[in-house]
Design an enzyme around this catalytic site. Structure first.
Site, PDB file in Angstrom:
ATOM      1  N   SER A 141       0.853  -1.190   0.000  1.00 20.22           N
ATOM      2  CA  SER A 141       0.000   0.000   0.000  1.00 20.22           C
ATOM      3  C   SER A 141       0.883   1.232   0.000  1.00 20.22           C
ATOM      4  CB  SER A 141      -0.899   0.024   1.235  1.00 20.22           C
ATOM      5  OG  SER A 141      -1.552   1.289   1.371  1.00 20.22           O
ATOM      6  N   TYR A 155      -2.540  -0.299  10.033  1.00 24.70           N
ATOM      7  CA  TYR A 155      -2.492  -0.776   8.651  1.00 24.70           C
ATOM      8  C   TYR A 155      -1.163  -0.406   7.999  1.00 24.70           C
ATOM      9  CZ  TYR A 155      -3.770  -1.231   3.708  1.00 24.70           C
ATOM     10  OH  TYR A 155      -3.807  -1.569   2.371  1.00 24.70           O
TER      11      TYR A 155
END
Length: 246
Positions: A141, A155
């Site tokens: 990501s 995250y």
């Protein structure tokens, strides 16, 4: 001849979104494709039918990435059916938000189990069946590299861990000419983060090119790295985010 003819690819979390686009693209490039899914059985079955109707070969297996034994069993089933796993795409993941005062240790464990431990476990299991010259690609990501808002630290940590693992594994496997890379998508139009969602304008505001990714954008990079043109690329990161992290 298609560039991946004769190759077998395994895509974790391939039943929908980015994973499904990757599976379709690799199948279109000639690979036999196996996907795992945890809940989206209808989507996985539909994807298999679409690949088969286009003349490809596909297999869907249920395996929750948090269940290490189920994930390893899926890897073994793919290898038993096709004889080898040439390409592993570590795609499955979860996005859990919350500031540290809101998060629990269970939130931490679940996030790290699915986003990090499963990448380690799937890679280790697949390597037993991967010939020299194979590929391991992990979907990270752009939030691994920059955290623009509060509440996404857990995250971001889980995705940042994949960078170190990718670099280390690339060194470990260099003698076998197995390429290991990580791809960092930014905002991508999926059911988890639709381009017309309530937070989409805020996300576009961070981009130099104010356009959400299509899942096919990520799949295109995967296909290049998995194919012959990616043979000298390893231990690298590729960010596809419209310039959000520029």
């Amino acid at each position: 001849m298609q560039p991946l003819t004769g190759k077998t690819a395994l895509v974790t979390g391939g039943g929908r979104g980015i994973g499904a686009a990757i599976a379709q693209r690799l199948a279109g490039d000639g690979a036999r494709v196996a996907i795992t899914y945890s809940q989206s059985r209808d989507g996985a079955d539909t994807l298999v039918r679409e690949i088969e109707s286009a003349g490809g070969e596909a297999l869907a297996l249920r395996a929750d990435n948090r269940d290490a034994q189920a994930l390893e069993a899926a890897v073994e089933e793919v290898a038993a059916r096709y004889g080898a796993i040439d390409i592993l795409i570590n795609n499955a993941g979860i996005f859990h938000t919350g500031t540290i005062d809101q998060l629990t240790l269970e939130d931490f464990d679940r996030t790290m189990d699915i986003n990090v431990r499963a990448v380690f476990g799937a890679s280790k299991a697949a390597l037993r069946h991967m010939p020299d010259g194979g590929r391991i690609l992990t979907i990270g990501s752009n939030l691994a590299l920059q955290v623009p808002w509060p509440g996404i630290g857990l995250y971001a940590m889980s995705k940042a861990a994949l960078v170190g693992f990718t670099r280390g594994l690339a060194r470990d496997l260099g003698e076998r000419r197995i390429n290991v890379n990580v791809i960092h998508p930014g905002s991508t139009d999926t059911d988890m983060n639709p381009a017309d969602g309530e937070l989409s304008d805020m996300q576009r505001g961070t981009m130099a090119i104010q356009r959400y990714n299509e899942p096919s954008d990520i799949a295109g990079m995967v296909a290049w790295l998995a194919g012959p043109d990616g043979r000298s690329v390893t231990g690298a990161e590729f960010t596809i985010d419209g310039g959000s992290n520029a």
